[in-house]
Motif scaffolding. Structure first.
Motif, PDB file in Angstrom:
ATOM      1  N   LEU A  21       0.822  -1.211   0.000  1.00  0.00           N
ATOM      2  CA  LEU A  21       0.000   0.000   0.000  1.00  0.00           C
ATOM      3  C   LEU A  21       0.857   1.262   0.000  1.00  0.00           C
ATOM      4  O   LEU A  21       0.482   2.280  -0.596  1.00  0.00           O
ATOM      5  N   ASN A  22       2.014   1.215   0.663  1.00  0.00           N
ATOM      6  CA  ASN A  22       2.910   2.369   0.627  1.00  0.00           C
ATOM      7  C   ASN A  22       3.418   2.629  -0.783  1.00  0.00           C
ATOM      8  O   ASN A  22       3.577   3.786  -1.202  1.00  0.00           O
ATOM      9  N   GLU A  23       3.694   1.554  -1.533  1.00  0.00           N
ATOM     10  CA  GLU A  23       4.127   1.735  -2.921  1.00  0.00           C
ATOM     11  C   GLU A  23       2.994   2.324  -3.760  1.00  0.00           C
ATOM     12  O   GLU A  23       3.222   3.190  -4.612  1.00  0.00           O
ATOM     13  N   VAL A  24       1.779   1.848  -3.515  1.00  0.00           N
ATOM     14  CA  VAL A  24       0.622   2.386  -4.240  1.00  0.00           C
ATOM     15  C   VAL A  24       0.483   3.883  -3.989  1.00  0.00           C
ATOM     16  O   VAL A  24       0.271   4.678  -4.912  1.00  0.00           O
ATOM     17  N   MET A  25       0.624   4.291  -2.721  1.00  0.00           N
ATOM     18  CA  MET A  25       0.484   5.708  -2.380  1.00  0.00           C
ATOM     19  C   MET A  25       1.626   6.531  -2.948  1.00  0.00           C
ATOM     20  O   MET A  25       1.430   7.673  -3.384  1.00  0.00           O
ATOM     21  N   GLY A  30       1.339  10.590  -3.267  1.00  0.00           N
ATOM     22  CA  GLY A  30       1.112  10.948  -1.869  1.00  0.00           C
ATOM     23  C   GLY A  30       2.421  11.138  -1.118  1.00  0.00           C
ATOM     24  O   GLY A  30       3.382  10.400  -1.339  1.00  0.00           O
ATOM     25  N   HIS A  31       2.489  12.145  -0.249  1.00  0.00           N
ATOM     26  CA  HIS A  31       3.707  12.423   0.505  1.00  0.00           C
ATOM     27  C   HIS A  31       3.938  11.338   1.549  1.00  0.00           C
ATOM     28  O   HIS A  31       3.010  10.903   2.235  1.00  0.00           O
ATOM     29  N   HIS A 220       5.945  20.425   6.461  1.00  0.00           N
ATOM     30  CA  HIS A 220       4.766  21.052   5.851  1.00  0.00           C
ATOM     31  C   HIS A 220       4.360  20.374   4.531  1.00  0.00           C
ATOM     32  O   HIS A 220       4.345  21.007   3.465  1.00  0.00           O
ATOM     33  N   PRO A 221       4.012  19.091   4.552  1.00  0.00           N
ATOM     34  CA  PRO A 221       3.622  18.411   3.309  1.00  0.00           C
ATOM     35  C   PRO A 221       2.262  18.894   2.812  1.00  0.00           C
ATOM     36  O   PRO A 221       1.450  19.404   3.591  1.00  0.00           O
ATOM     37  N   GLU A 222       2.020  18.741   1.501  1.00  0.00           N
ATOM     38  CA  GLU A 222       0.721  19.087   0.940  1.00  0.00           C
ATOM     39  C   GLU A 222      -0.351  18.171   1.522  1.00  0.00           C
ATOM     40  O   GLU A 222      -0.071  17.046   1.944  1.00  0.00           O
TER      41      GLU A 222
END
Length: 311
Positions: A21-25, A30-31, A220-222
């Motif tokens: 799931l981390n790879e998908v994000m 995704g940050h 400060h990520p989006e």
């Protein structure tokens, strides 16, 4: 020992969802910090509901009191074992595919032995041999996909995972020492609440919160997308709640350092599940001959752990 191994492998199956799931994000943009931070926010939410249904509002009050009575210990162990560990895991997902992270993560089999030695644990040399067999298998899995591996992935993907492989067992062992050990630098916590794995995961999650707030203020990520929020919720449930609770439960009922090392070694099963998950959900490359040899060595190492016990 067989029961402990089965519990460890089951937790490994749930843990593997993290890498996929981390790879998908990561692929969707995704940050990495939101992937890490949101997981623990969701874990705290899920665990609050679980603990409420287990023991009502009084359970939550008792856990709060236990945290405050040893807030420095829980903050340190939560920051190292959950915070540093998972921040590095998510950061690596931007530079390496799921199977590389899952395979490199298996160095924790070896790093755990160093952590146990640091805490004064002793175990036969055979334990090292079994761990080396597993680690060789992990290396072969990496070599089987050498064509997709580069220096950038090694430095920004592999190195953080190696550091994380020490952080996770340090956090877990601190909790074990507090409950079962007599280490002079670790506070003795005799509360019966620590017999419940969900309670321990909740305490460590709360302890990691200061790190997440500090990182959010610095980086400060989006804002995260809806899909990233949903995926982190799944990671929190499958890996954060189910996998971690099963894993800590198995460690809690371990009677000696041999069994603790064996339980930690079952995390090698994550490689198998990550490879299969990558093939099914991400369309990653299929297994080749070297991969099969490597996976076989991992399974052999786990089998040897089940056959050998300290008398």
């Amino acid at each position: 020992m067989i029961r402990l191994i089965l519990l460890g492998v089951l937790s490994g199956a749930f843990f593997s969802s993290t890498f996929i799931l981390n790879e998908v994000m990561s692929v969707s943009g995704g940050h990495w910090l939101w992937s890490a931070t949101l997981r623990y926010f969701f874990m705290i939410l899920f665990l609050t509901l679980i603990l409420f249904f287990q023991g009502g509002i009084q359970r939550l009050i008792d856990i709060y009191k236990l945290f405050m009575s040893n807030y420095l210990f829980w903050t340190i162990s939560g920051t190292i074992g959950f915070g540093f560990f998972y921040a590095l895991i998510c950061f690596s997902a931007d530079f390496s595919p799921a199977w590389v992270i899952a395979a490199t993560w298996q160095f924790t089999v070896v790093s755990t032995l160093f952590i146990l030695m640091f805490f004064g644990k002793k175990f036969p040399k055979k334990i090292w041999a079994f761990s080396i067999i597993i680690f060789i298998g992990v290396c072969l899995v990496n070599l089987s996909h050498i064509d997709t591996f580069d220096l950038k992935a090694l430095l920004l993907g592999g190195l953080p995972i190696l550091v994380a492989s020490f952080c996770y067992p340090i956090g877990n062992q601190l909790v074990w020492e507090a409950k079962n050990g007599d280490h002079q630098n670790v506070p003795k916590i005799t509360s019966k609440l620590l017999n419940n794995a969900f309670n321990k995961v909740f305490l460590l999650s709360i302890g990691s919160l200061p790190l997440w707030f500090i990182l959010l203020l610095i980086i400060h990520p989006e804002a995260p997308s809806n899909s990233q929020i949903i995926n982190t919720a799944l990671v929190a449930l499958l890996s954060g709640v189910l996998a971690t609770s099963i894993f800590l439960y198995a460690r809690n009922i371990a009677k000696n350092s041999n069994e603790i090392a064996a339980i930690d070694a079952t995390q090698a099963s994550e490689v198998v599940f990550a490879l299969l998950g990558g093939m099914i959900f991400l369309g990653n490359t299929s297994l080749n001959f070297i991969s099969i040899i490597g996976l076989s060595l991992i399974m052999i190492g786990l089998f040897l752990f089940t056959k050998y016990q300290n008398t």
